[in-house]
Design a protein around this motif. Structure first.
Motif, mmCIF file in Angstrom:
data_model
loop_
_atom_site.group_PDB
_atom_site.id
_atom_site.type_symbol
_atom_site.label_atom_id
_atom_site.label_comp_id
_atom_site.label_asym_id
_atom_site.label_seq_id
_atom_site.Cartn_x
_atom_site.Cartn_y
_atom_site.Cartn_z
ATOM 1 N N GLY A 74 75.590 43.646 21.246
ATOM 2 C CA GLY A 74 75.590 42.757 22.718
ATOM 3 C C GLY A 74 74.664 41.664 22.330
ATOM 4 O O GLY A 74 74.225 41.223 21.133
ATOM 5 N N THR A 75 74.239 40.988 23.627
ATOM 6 C CA THR A 75 73.501 39.625 23.530
ATOM 7 C C THR A 75 72.332 39.768 22.557
ATOM 8 O O THR A 75 71.839 39.077 21.646
ATOM 9 N N THR A 76 71.480 41.026 22.987
ATOM 10 C CA THR A 76 70.060 41.074 22.448
ATOM 11 C C THR A 76 70.183 41.439 20.815
ATOM 12 O O THR A 76 69.357 40.728 20.144
ATOM 13 N N ASP B 297 77.375 40.378 37.543
ATOM 14 C CA ASP B 297 76.643 40.661 36.456
ATOM 15 C C ASP B 297 77.288 40.671 35.346
ATOM 16 O O ASP B 297 77.024 41.575 34.521
ATOM 17 N N ALA C 120 76.535 39.080 32.518
ATOM 18 C CA ALA C 120 75.867 39.354 31.398
ATOM 19 C C ALA C 120 75.321 40.668 30.920
ATOM 20 O O ALA C 120 75.032 40.699 29.572
ATOM 21 N N ALA C 121 75.108 41.487 31.858
ATOM 22 C CA ALA C 121 74.876 42.840 31.439
ATOM 23 C C ALA C 121 76.075 43.674 31.303
ATOM 24 O O ALA C 121 75.952 44.541 30.170
HETATM 25 C C1 LIG Z 1 71.118 38.298 32.218
HETATM 26 C C2 LIG Z 1 71.061 39.003 31.108
HETATM 27 N N1 LIG Z 1 71.264 38.357 29.726
HETATM 28 C C3 LIG Z 1 71.413 39.185 28.719
HETATM 29 C C4 LIG Z 1 71.174 40.639 28.724
HETATM 30 C C5 LIG Z 1 71.349 41.379 27.637
HETATM 31 O O1 LIG Z 1 72.508 41.776 27.185
HETATM 32 P P1 LIG Z 1 72.791 43.024 26.008
HETATM 33 O O2 LIG Z 1 72.834 44.087 26.731
HETATM 34 O O3 LIG Z 1 74.362 42.651 25.628
HETATM 35 O O4 LIG Z 1 71.772 42.804 24.935
HETATM 36 C C6 LIG Z 1 71.337 41.209 29.895
HETATM 37 C C7 LIG Z 1 71.361 42.701 30.090
HETATM 38 O O5 LIG Z 1 71.336 43.302 31.184
HETATM 39 C C8 LIG Z 1 71.122 40.154 31.222
HETATM 40 O O6 LIG Z 1 71.278 41.106 32.266
#
Ligand SMILES: Cc1ncc(COP(=O)(O)O)c(C=O)c1O
Length: 132
Positions: free
Chosen positions: A106-108, A41, A43-44
């Protein structure tokens, strides 16, 4: 005429290499459900290797302070470390300038930043954005 092409083999890294990589991550030194933990997991939340955990512990024990918003010694050290990480990251990805490196939470936040900056300046109605 036929030419025999060499069979290309996928380079394989010795399992001891992967054992060494795994050994760097303390969280993986545990069993879950009576089996060695396999964690997918990322990505999270991505787990940290020992080197990262050690430097974070040292930071919180010695420097923990505000970056770019203080004149005292701890803040200066925190700022120096933050900017050193920017320079190191720029070299790692071959960026032209350290100023190209933007740290986000983070990614978002990163995707939203690209959409609101580069996207707003370069995309127009009808353009297609392909994401994976
Ligand atoms: C598969 C996946 N992509 C992207 C994200 C988003 O990541 P972030 O919390 O860094 O914005 C998550 C968050 O849980 C995720 O599980």
């Amino acid at each position: 005429m036929s030419v025999a092409l060499p069979v290309l083999k996928q380079p394989r890294l010795a399992s001891s290499f992967w054992d060494d990589v795994r050994a760097d991550f303390p969280v993986l030194h545990q069993n879950v459900g009576n089996k060695p933990l396999i964690y997918l997991d990322n990505a999270a939340t991505t787990h940290k290797p020992r080197a990262v955990i050690d430097v974070l512990a040292r930071f919180y024990q010695q420097d923990n302070s505000n970056v770019h918003r203080g004149l005292h010694a701890l803040s200066m050290r925190s700022t120096d470390g933050y900017e050193a990480a920017r320079i190191r990251s720029a070299k790692f990805i071959n960026a032209a300038e350290p100023e190209e490196i933007v740290f986000t939470r983070g990614t978002t936040e990163s995707i939203n930043l690209v959409a609101q900056s580069w996207g707003a300046a370069n995309l127009k109605k009808g353009d297609v954005v392909l994401i994976t």
